[in-house]
Design a protein around this motif. Structure first.
Motif, PDB file in Angstrom:
ATOM      1  N   TYR A 229       0.847  -1.201   0.000  1.00 54.77           N
ATOM      2  CA  TYR A 229       0.000   0.000   0.000  1.00 54.77           C
ATOM      3  C   TYR A 229       0.873   1.237   0.000  1.00 54.77           C
ATOM      4  CZ  TYR A 229      -3.083   3.731   1.670  1.00 54.77           C
ATOM      5  OH  TYR A 229      -3.765   4.916   1.806  1.00 54.77           O
ATOM      6  N   TYR A 269      -5.703   0.683  13.224  1.00 60.32           N
ATOM      7  CA  TYR A 269      -5.573   2.082  12.797  1.00 60.32           C
ATOM      8  C   TYR A 269      -4.108   2.502  12.776  1.00 60.32           C
ATOM      9  CZ  TYR A 269     -10.605   2.519  13.537  1.00 60.32           C
ATOM     10  OH  TYR A 269     -11.971   2.345  13.467  1.00 60.32           O
ATOM     11  N   LEU A 282      -5.679   6.453   9.399  1.00 61.23           N
ATOM     12  CA  LEU A 282      -6.064   5.489   8.375  1.00 61.23           C
ATOM     13  C   LEU A 282      -6.585   4.220   9.027  1.00 61.23           C
ATOM     14  CD1 LEU A 282      -3.063   5.603   5.840  1.00 61.23           C
ATOM     15  CD2 LEU A 282      -5.191   6.893   5.741  1.00 61.23           C
ATOM     16  N   ASP A 283      -7.639   3.670   8.466  1.00 59.27           N
ATOM     17  CA  ASP A 283      -8.096   2.335   8.841  1.00 59.27           C
ATOM     18  C   ASP A 283      -7.294   1.346   8.002  1.00 59.27           C
ATOM     19  OD1 ASP A 283      -9.372  -0.116   9.093  1.00 59.27           O
ATOM     20  OD2 ASP A 283     -11.371   0.747   9.139  1.00 59.27           O
ATOM     21  N   ILE A 284      -6.425   0.560   8.656  1.00 58.23           N
ATOM     22  CA  ILE A 284      -5.569  -0.370   7.928  1.00 58.23           C
ATOM     23  C   ILE A 284      -5.965  -1.815   8.212  1.00 58.23           C
ATOM     24  CG2 ILE A 284      -3.627   1.226   7.806  1.00 58.23           C
ATOM     25  CD1 ILE A 284      -2.300  -0.415  10.087  1.00 58.23           C
ATOM     26  N   PRO A 287      -5.021  -3.924   5.001  1.00 57.35           N
ATOM     27  CA  PRO A 287      -3.872  -3.070   4.704  1.00 57.35           C
ATOM     28  C   PRO A 287      -3.629  -2.837   3.218  1.00 57.35           C
ATOM     29  CG  PRO A 287      -3.136  -5.219   5.493  1.00 57.35           C
ATOM     30  CD  PRO A 287      -4.617  -5.156   5.712  1.00 57.35           C
ATOM     31  N   ALA A 290      -6.086   0.365   2.533  1.00 57.79           N
ATOM     32  CA  ALA A 290      -6.264   1.250   3.693  1.00 57.79           C
ATOM     33  C   ALA A 290      -7.184   2.416   3.333  1.00 57.79           C
ATOM     34  CB  ALA A 290      -4.916   1.771   4.156  1.00 57.79           C
ATOM     35  N   GLU A 291      -7.969   2.848   4.303  1.00 55.67           N
ATOM     36  CA  GLU A 291      -8.952   3.901   4.056  1.00 55.67           C
ATOM     37  C   GLU A 291      -8.714   5.096   4.974  1.00 55.67           C
ATOM     38  OE1 GLU A 291     -12.837   2.299   4.472  1.00 55.67           O
ATOM     39  OE2 GLU A 291     -12.648   0.932   2.756  1.00 55.67           O
TER      40      GLU A 291
END
Length: 448
Positions: A229, A269, A282-284, A287, A290-291
């Motif tokens: 990512y 996170y 980021l929400d991982i 992974p 990731a958002e």
């Protein structure tokens, strides 16, 4: 003579060249030992902390002093990075056996086989993957000069800290300013996966589409790290230009550089310290995809400079340190960098609830790098801050909206880079005088 210390961050654009200070005015401040403070109860009782050990660092061949960088501790061993020495020698990571905290014993040195580089940051974690079970160390490798053959992150097995074994290397792209390297990093786990989070400070290492400012690398097989990512700030701020700058809602020109990163204890996170972009959450949990969740931002007269982060209160409070080493900058408030504390129960909307600033950070206007805050660490309701000339500051955050300083360690000629709390001692890394150990040595009645 000690080498002139380099900064933890020296970004292009809003870097030293734009700052209004005298580069030759570096000076130190402080007295010996802990400042006297009232006796506190329980976890607040820090009034009897004393320096019980001070270990200088020297180059193995030349015997010259080595500039200390960050410090980390794991399972009774301290790991200390080294920074830039005037000669550019690669001094790697120093390992100390802390069985007797008043007498740290250097037992190993590793990542010292990389000419032309320096090692600032190290993270050690226990991992259990299909390819590796034991204690894994990830070490940032940054270019110091043209002798560097590769830069990025080197991975070691430190299950036996006395005998570190190199397992693998993740390289930043060649186009990344001929390999600028990883600045700061973190290691987290998700089940049987091990993930390297690498901050490569792309705002001053731009390379077109291959910025690699922040990446996630799967190191479950340490011998074959796989990049999975890459964060693009334009997905959050479309107006970011090719120089990684943007104009905010206050019409202030801001600069982006992912300087550092941490993850929460669940590995769900990631918190990216992205300089003027603030702390990016980021929400991982997936992974590879990731958002973006949310980020902090700044008032018109507040310099950004989000340098590092720590979490408190079960991950519901974010500690953001800002490395502002220019206290007098046109259009901004006067003062060195200080702490901002956020309520992040709603991670999409971080809410600033308080700030913490030392008197010197607020009132001093000269000195380099000066009195800016650097790195934060949290244990329970206590926040520990490395603060360069202001030493180590100890802050009660039982009430995060009302932080209260309860202790300060400011050694002679203080230049504290990092701080870490482990077992019954506090470690501090001084850039010029090495590893410091603080312990509680009395009870207020003259007994030790």
């Amino acid at each position: 003579m000690f080498a002139t210390p380099a900064l933890a961050c020296d970004i292009d654009g809003w870097g030293k060249g734009d700052y209004e200070y005298d580069a030759g005015s570096s000076y130190r401040y402080g007295d010996e030992g802990m400042n006297e403070i009232p006796v506190m109860e329980g976890s607040k009782n820090v009034s009897f902390l004393k320096e019980t050990a001070a270990v200088s660092l020297n180059a193995s061949e030349s015997g010259l002093p080595v500039t200390g960088a960050d410090v980390y501790a794991y399972k009774g061993y301290a790991y200390m990075g080294t920074h830039r020495l005037g000669s550019g020698s690669n001094e790697g990571i120093r390992v100390f056996d802390m069985k007797d905290p008043s007498n740290p014993v250097e037992v190993a040195k590793f990542a010292d086989n990389l000419p032309g580089t320096w090692q600032e940051k190290i993270i050690v974690k226990s991992v259990n993957t299909p390819h590796f079970k034991g204690d894994l160390a990830v070490v940032s490798v940054q270019r110091f000069n043209g002798d560097a053959e590769k830069v990025g992150t080197v991975i070691y097995d430190v299950t036996d800290p006395v005998n570190p074994i190199e397992l693998g290397f993740w390289e930043t792209p060649e186009a990344h300013l001929n390999g600028g390297g990883t600045h700061e990093l973190y290691l987290t786990t998700q089940g049987n996966r091990a993930l390297l989070l690498a901050a490569n400070s792309g705002s001053y290492r731009r390379s077109g589409g291959e910025i690699h400012d922040f990446v996630i690398v799967d190191v479950s097989n340490p011998a074959e790290p796989q990049e999975i990512y890459q964060f693009d700030p334009k997905t959050v701020i479309p107006e970011v230009d090719q120089t990684y700058r943007f104009v905010d809602e206050h019409n202030q020109t801001r600069s982006i550089s992912v300087h550092s990163v941490i993850a929460d204890t669940t590995g769900k996170y990631a918190y990216l310290s992205a300089w003027d972009m603030g702390t990016v959450i980021l929400d991982i949990s997936n992974p590879e995809e990731a958002e973006f969740v949310g980020r902090t931002s700044y008032e018109e007269q507040v310099q950004g400079a989000a340098h590092s982060a720590a979490l408190a209160k079960g991950g519901n409070v974010l500690i953001e340190t800002r490395e502002v080493f220019n206290p007098v900058r046109h259009g901004y408030e006067q003062g060195f960098g200080y702490v901002r504390i956020y309520d992040i129960k709603d991670k999409a909307n971080p809410e600033l609830i308080s700030t913490f600033q030392t008197d010197n950070a607020e009132n001093m206007t000269t000195g380099y790098p000066g009195f800016t805050v650097h790195d934060p660490k949290v244990l329970g309701n206590t926040l520990y801050l490395s603060h360069y000339f202001d030493g180590v500051r100890i802050v009660d955050i039982t009430s995060p909206s009302n932080p209260e300083e309860i202790g300060a360690y400011v050694p002679e000629k203080s230049n504290i880079w990092g701080v870490f709390v482990h077992r019954n001692y506090i470690l501090a890394s001084d850039m010029e005088t090495g590893l410091k150990v603080l312990q509680k040595t009395g009870n207020g009645n003259g007994k030790k």
